[in-house]
Scaffold this active site. Structure first.
Site, mmCIF file in Angstrom:
data_model
loop_
_atom_site.group_PDB
_atom_site.id
_atom_site.type_symbol
_atom_site.label_atom_id
_atom_site.label_comp_id
_atom_site.label_asym_id
_atom_site.label_seq_id
_atom_site.Cartn_x
_atom_site.Cartn_y
_atom_site.Cartn_z
ATOM 1 N N SER A 252 0.845 -1.195 0.000
ATOM 2 C CA SER A 252 0.000 0.000 0.000
ATOM 3 C C SER A 252 0.871 1.233 0.000
ATOM 4 C CB SER A 252 -0.883 0.007 1.239
ATOM 5 O OG SER A 252 -0.055 0.141 2.383
ATOM 6 N N LYS A 253 0.363 2.278 -0.642
ATOM 7 C CA LYS A 253 1.178 3.482 -0.791
ATOM 8 C C LYS A 253 1.438 4.154 0.548
ATOM 9 C CE LYS A 253 -2.837 6.229 -2.059
ATOM 10 N NZ LYS A 253 -3.598 6.764 -3.147
ATOM 11 N N ARG A 254 0.643 3.815 1.545
ATOM 12 C CA ARG A 254 0.895 4.430 2.860
ATOM 13 C C ARG A 254 2.159 3.884 3.493
ATOM 14 N NH1 ARG A 254 -4.335 3.869 5.766
ATOM 15 N NH2 ARG A 254 -2.998 3.900 7.588
ATOM 16 N N ASN A 256 4.656 2.078 1.420
ATOM 17 C CA ASN A 256 5.678 1.864 0.400
ATOM 18 C C ASN A 256 5.262 2.649 -0.831
ATOM 19 O OD1 ASN A 256 7.987 0.214 0.127
ATOM 20 N ND2 ASN A 256 6.783 -1.555 0.742
ATOM 21 N N ARG A 468 7.016 11.552 4.577
ATOM 22 C CA ARG A 468 7.137 10.408 5.481
ATOM 23 C C ARG A 468 8.536 10.336 6.087
ATOM 24 N NH1 ARG A 468 6.390 5.512 2.438
ATOM 25 N NH2 ARG A 468 4.199 6.061 2.408
#
Ligand code: GLU
Length: 499
Positions: A252-254, A256, A468
């Site tokens: 998931s983009k959250r 990776n 991030r």
């Protein structure tokens, strides 16, 4: 039989590494068997599909080095290859099922459906929902149409017994029929759903092997039933294991970066990315780690696919990419690659309005704009220290803004600006105080080119990754805190939507 495979992306966002992974396996299988590989655009979701997304997906798949024999860009005998251009075909097939009694018109309104769902949930049953309209006679149903009542067409599904699916990797899969929805095939606006369009197209395009992500296993009973209703032979089904984050959750983009654009922007070589995707769930007979596309085709074999969840690990990809750079490119080739990567005319051109007012010498462009070309900036907690805000406030501002940006469909300056302004108001922070850590996170220094424009040019994924990284420099967000924050974040977003 000529093997025909396809990849069928929905153009609803950035090109996903998972799409390239599925495309690669379909490509290799078709090439290995002297068959054809087709690219089809599944844009039945009219609201979320966009021409930009389609173009980006095609470009990204071409960039990694894949080619297709038929597709919306190259044409072919089974076209058109965009589902939005095939609506009449799906309507005719839905009508056929209706006339044969394999489908029925359902006149439930959105509200009635929601109420039915709530009622069903309250009973605690895990079975699929029924429709009171399934029992109407054709004459009764026609009468409601004559009244002008809007309807969808749903397929009939047995309510008892078990559906048996053959999967090329898993063998027999059994799914109880009572868990299978009375799937909508045609929506009230006359557009098909994925399920109808997918089956109709796979049949008419002569697809022999469907290789797709395992998230589609639960759809297989519906598809198999549709093939039976139409009297068509079903392609072989091969559900590939989903890519995973290093913590084994679904990629998931959250957690990776998932967009191929990100990997291009970070300076990964397309051949290394493709090589790495080939190592997801598949391995060479000699277990070698580095191989090119032709070698993968030569050795491709479904028996070498393993079902243990393949982990897409950016560190491992970087390691492999480094090997490709160091071992496979001559000095000339590497020089050319760096030049092509850094000086993509469109990308450099986009920077000019930001750089021009700040340049006295050409060499200033490097100092001022160098961060556009970097990957992650590795900013530190010291750099992020703020005169007014506590480190926790900074962490929250960066995290919540990143979430709010994820919910934003357009990646353009005005939308980005609106999100950041909105978040500073929501967190009751002065805009200046609020923005300061963003300059550090995005550009690595307290003042830089105008922030919103800069983020727009950097792109969604690199922006997210830098935010991030800054949050991580401040200690990251624990699972518990994320849960709590998500709740507050969602509650606030809902309140804002109601205003
Ligand atoms: N449009 C679907 C997707 O985006 C295709 C699924 C399939 O291959 O059947 O994944």
């Amino acid at each position: 039989m000529t093997v025909r495979t396809r990849v069928a992306p929905s153009p609803t966002g950035d090109p996903h590494v998972g799409t390239a992974y599925v495309a690669l396996f379909n490509y290799c299988f078709a090439r290995k068997h002297g068959g054809q590989f087709i690219l089809r655009i599944e844009d039945t979701d009219q609201v979320r599909s966009s021409a930009e997304s389609e173009a980006a997906i095609l470009n990204a798949l071409r960039w990694v080095g894949l080619t297709w024999d038929e597709g919306p860009d190259v044409g072919g005998a089974s076209g058109p290859y965009r589902q939005s251009e095939r609506t009449a075909l799906y309507q005719a097939h839905a009508q056929e099922l209706l006339d044969a009694g394999h489908a029925f018109r359902c006149f439930l309104t959105e509200e009635e459906l929601a109420a039915l769902r709530a009622e069903h949930q309250a009973t605690g049953r895990r079975t699929a929902l029924d429709s009171p309209y399934a029992a109407l006679t054709r004459a009764e149903s026609d009468a409601l149409v004559a009244e002008g009542r809007p309807f969808v067409i749903r397929m009939r599904v047995p309510r008892e017994g078990t559906c048996t699916i053959q999967d090329g990797l898993r063998g027999t899969i059994e799914i109880p029929w009572d868990q299978v929805d009375l799937q909508v095939l045609l929506k009230s606006d006359g557009f098909p759903t994925y399920h109808l369009a997918n089956v109709v197209d796979d049949h008419h395009m002569g697809i022999t092997h469907v290789m797709r992500g395992e998230e589609w296993i639960s759809s297989a009973p519906k598809h198999q039933l549709l093939y039976q209703y139409f009297g068509w032979e079903m392609p072989a089904l091969i559900h590939l294991p989903l890519l995973r984050n290093p913590d084994k959750s679904k990629l998931s983009k959250r957690k990776n970066p998932t967009s191929i654009l990100y990997y291009e922007r970070m300076g990964f070589l397309p051949e290394a990315l493709l090589n790495y995707l080939g190592r997801m769930a598949w391995s060479m007979p000699d277990e070698s780690e580095k191989f090119d596309l032709a070698t993968m085709v030569e050795h491709f074999d479904l028996d070498r696919i393993s079902l243990g969840g393949p982990v897409f690990d950016v560190d491992k990809l970087s390691w492999l990419n480094g090997k490709w750079i160091r071992e496979d490119l001559s000095d000339e080739a590497l020089a050319a690659r760096i030049g092509e990567w850094a000086f993509q005319p469109d990308r450099v051109r986009a920077l000019i309005p930001l750089l021009r007012p700040r340049l006295d010498r050409l060499s200033d462009a490097v100092g001022i704009g160098g961060f556009f070309f970097q990957g992650l900036l590795d900013v530190t907690a010291e750099q992020l220290a703020h005169k007014v805000l506590t480190p926790d406030q900074v962490r929250q501002a960066l995290t919540w803004t990143s979430w709010a940006l994820d919910a934003e469909r357009a990646w353009e300056r005005p939308a980005i600006e609106a999100v950041l302004r909105g978040m500073s108001a929501r967190l009751e922070l002065k805009l200046r105080d609020f923005l300061a850590p963003f300059f550090i996170a995005i550009a690595g220094r307290p003042s830089a080119t105008p922030l919103f424009e800069t983020m727009a040019i950097l792109g969604r994924d690199l922006t997210r990754a830098r935010l991030r990284q800054a949050v991580d420099a401040l200690g990251g967000v624990s699972g518990k805190e994320e849960k709590r924050w998500r709740k507050e974040f969602d509650a606030g977003a809902e309140a804002a939507a109601e205003e």
